[in-house]
Design an enzyme around this catalytic site. Structure first.
Site, PDB file in Angstrom:
ATOM      1  N   GLN A 101     -10.412  -3.977  -2.310  1.00 22.76           N
ATOM      2  CA  GLN A 101     -11.520  -3.415  -1.821  1.00 22.76           C
ATOM      3  C   GLN A 101     -12.967  -3.717  -2.796  1.00 22.76           C
ATOM      4  OE1 GLN A 101     -12.265  -1.033   1.124  1.00 22.76           O
ATOM      5  NE2 GLN A 101     -14.181  -1.666   0.563  1.00 22.76           N
TER       6      GLN A 101
ATOM      7  N   ASP B 289     -16.934   7.922  -0.578  1.00 22.26           N
ATOM      8  CA  ASP B 289     -15.512   7.695  -0.161  1.00 22.26           C
ATOM      9  C   ASP B 289     -15.390   9.197   0.685  1.00 22.26           C
ATOM     10  OD1 ASP B 289     -12.995   6.605   0.546  1.00 22.26           O
ATOM     11  OD2 ASP B 289     -12.417   7.223  -1.468  1.00 22.26           O
TER      12      ASP B 289
ATOM     13  N   ARG C 207     -13.877  -7.537   3.769  1.00 25.65           N
ATOM     14  CA  ARG C 207     -12.276  -7.400   3.210  1.00 25.65           C
ATOM     15  C   ARG C 207     -11.392  -8.687   3.628  1.00 25.65           C
ATOM     16  NH1 ARG C 207     -10.092  -2.941   2.629  1.00 25.65           N
ATOM     17  NH2 ARG C 207      -8.742  -4.044   1.236  1.00 25.65           N
TER      18      ARG C 207
ATOM     19  N   HIS D 267      -8.020   0.665  -5.969  1.00 23.86           N
ATOM     20  CA  HIS D 267      -8.025  -0.153  -4.724  1.00 23.86           C
ATOM     21  C   HIS D 267      -8.630  -1.478  -5.181  1.00 23.86           C
ATOM     22  CE1 HIS D 267      -8.128  -0.895  -0.450  1.00 23.86           C
ATOM     23  NE2 HIS D 267      -8.783  -0.089   0.027  1.00 23.86           N
TER      24      HIS D 267
ATOM     25  N   CYS E 258     -16.231   2.236   1.735  1.00 21.19           N
ATOM     26  CA  CYS E 258     -15.007   1.451   2.059  1.00 21.19           C
ATOM     27  C   CYS E 258     -14.552   1.756   3.474  1.00 21.19           C
ATOM     28  CB  CYS E 258     -14.077   1.843   1.116  1.00 21.19           C
ATOM     29  SG  CYS E 258     -13.365   3.538   1.201  1.00 21.19           S
TER      30      CYS E 258
ATOM     31  N   ARG F 103       0.780  -1.033  -0.165  1.00 19.89           N
ATOM     32  CA  ARG F 103       0.126  -0.038   0.078  1.00 19.89           C
ATOM     33  C   ARG F 103       1.048   1.411   0.003  1.00 19.89           C
ATOM     34  NH1 ARG F 103      -5.238   1.841   3.768  1.00 19.89           N
ATOM     35  NH2 ARG F 103      -5.915   0.230   2.387  1.00 19.89           N
TER      36      ARG F 103
HETATM   37  N1  NVA Z   1      -9.609   7.131  -1.128  1.00 20.39           N
HETATM   38  C1  NVA Z   1      -9.247   6.656   0.236  1.00 20.39           C
HETATM   39  C2  NVA Z   1      -9.734   5.182   0.370  1.00 20.39           C
HETATM   40  C3  NVA Z   1      -9.263   4.702   1.660  1.00 20.39           C
HETATM   41  C4  NVA Z   1      -9.628   3.251   1.815  1.00 20.39           C
HETATM   42  C5  NVA Z   1      -7.997   6.886   0.534  1.00 20.39           C
HETATM   43  O1  NVA Z   1      -7.191   6.781  -0.462  1.00 20.39           O
HETATM   44  O2  NVA Z   1      -7.449   7.686   1.561  1.00 20.39           O
HETATM   45  N1   CP Z   2     -11.119   0.346   3.233  1.00 18.80           N
HETATM   46  C1   CP Z   2      -9.635   0.358   3.462  1.00 18.80           C
HETATM   47  O1   CP Z   2      -8.743   0.183   2.491  1.00 18.80           O
HETATM   48  O2   CP Z   2      -9.447   0.643   4.858  1.00 18.80           O
HETATM   49  P1   CP Z   2      -8.135   0.787   5.731  1.00 18.80           P
HETATM   50  O3   CP Z   2      -7.678   2.055   5.051  1.00 18.80           O
HETATM   51  O4   CP Z   2      -8.444   0.611   6.963  1.00 18.80           O
HETATM   52  O5   CP Z   2      -7.308  -0.533   5.134  1.00 18.80           O
END
Ligand code: NVA
Ligand code: CP
Length: 336
Positions: free
Chosen positions: A138, A232, A319, A135, A274, A108
């Site tokens: 997800q 989101d 998840r 993602h 999410c 990530r």
């Molecule tokens: N768009 C958000 C998704 C978090 C799961 C981010 O990148 O922070």
């Molecule tokens: N939805 C999601 O990816 O959550 P986290 O950022 O907690 O991993």
């Protein structure tokens, strides 16, 4: 023909075919049922998975760790400060080291190019646990959740995504809907739509899958008849705090409220997110934004988030089941 994903990467949704994507979702459903019935069979004994997090995570990290534990595999988590990658050691070298020790690598971080470089050099399956662009893990959970909360085949399900659509969740939602032949709508100010290359990719997929793709600024038009409405956060991981002013100004009309759900005209509509979500003042960032802008909620009202229409905690649990499916599908067939 049986679907075999042994040894495959999962860097973005379009890395797999629609059949392969559905196979992962079906496998997750079976693994979930097996666990609930107390008959889960560990298929990954002795396997090891490296979890590299350059950005924070609750769900994705826990999902990988718990899924691996259920299946007999071990994980090592490298948090944002926990490895040399990118600072004292190149991504390419780190990939080759991790590939010598682990059976798979999750990453990530911000740049899609990093997860792609890891995949090029690791020699083992690499999974995208979120980048600025995509993602994909997800999406497996979102689709499993949709199949659990809709009796209709995915190809006749309508999904409206509201809010900031020009990064990971908007891109992935659009392309996943296109891949699976769904009715997928991006409902956002034009300046926050997915970039043209992503829309073109989705339209190409739709031409073969029969998906219906809509991009609109009009909330009423975008949500009409929707089975699922999702959103989101308006400011994503890695974005500066001063982005809030602009996003709030642009996205306030796209917050998911009871009025938006009523505008679907569907009394069985379900809400997805999410997570994490800014639906109340329970987090430090929400309180800071509240202090500055006076808003009690941002992308979703607390009323919607806490309502019976909201299936966000099923989605969060999924998840784990879907990431487990990904691990089993890509690793179970590999020799130890
Ligand atoms: N768009 C958000 C998704 C978090 C799961 C981010 O990148 O922070
Ligand atoms: N939805 C999601 O990816 O959550 P986290 O950022 O907690 O991993």
């Amino acid at each position: 023909m049986a679907t075999d994903l042994t040894g495959r990467h999962f860097l973005q949704e379009a890395d797999v075919t629609a059949d392969e994507f559905r196979h992962l979702v079906d496998l997750a459903g079976r693994l979930k049922a097996d666990r609930a019935a107390g008959r889960e069979e560990p298929l990954l004994c002795g396997r090891t998975v490296a979890l590299v997090f350059e950005k924070a995570s609750t769900r994705t990290r826990c999902a990988f760790e718990v899924a691996a534990a259920h299946q007999g595999a071990a994980t090592t988590c490298l948090d944002p400060a926990g490895s040399h990658m990118g600072r004292k050691e190149s991504v390419r070298d780190t990939a080759r080291v991790l590939g010598r020790m682990f059976d798979a690598v999750e990453f990530r971080g911000a740049d899609q190019s990093v997860v792609e470089e890891l995949a090029e050099h690791a020699g083992v399956p690499v999974y995208n646990g979120l980048t600025d662009d995509w993602h994909p893990t997800q999406m497996l959970a979102d689709v499993l959740t949709m199949t659990e909360h809709s009796a209709r085949p995915l190809a006749s399900v309508a999904h409206a995504y509201l809010g900031d659509a020009r990064n990971n969740m908007g891109n992935s939602t659009l392309v996943t809907g296109a891949l699976l032949g769904m009715d997928v709508r991006i409902v956002a100010p034009r300046s926050l739509w997915p970039r043209e290359a992503v829309v073109a990719r989705a339209r190409d997929l739709a031409a073969t899958t029969g998906a219906r793709i809509t991009l609109t600024e009009d909330v009423a038009e975008g949500v009409r008849g929707a089975d699922f409405v999702s959103t989101d956060v308006w400011v994503s991981l890695g974005e500066p705090a001063d982005a809030w002013a602009e996003r709030i100004a642009l996205l306030r009309p796209y917050a998911v409220t009871e009025e938006v759900l009523r505008a679907t005209g569907n009394d069985r509509v379900r809400f997805l997110h999410c997570l994490p979500a800014f639906h109340d003042l329970g987090s430090a960032v929400a309180r800071e934004v509240h202090e500055q802008y006076g808003l009690e909620y941002l992308e979703v009202s607390d009323e919607v988030f806490e309502s019976e229409r909201s299936v966000v905690f099923d989605q969060a649990e999924n998840r784990m089941h879907t990431i487990k499916a990904l691990l089993v599908a890509t690793l179970a067939g590999r020799p130890c």
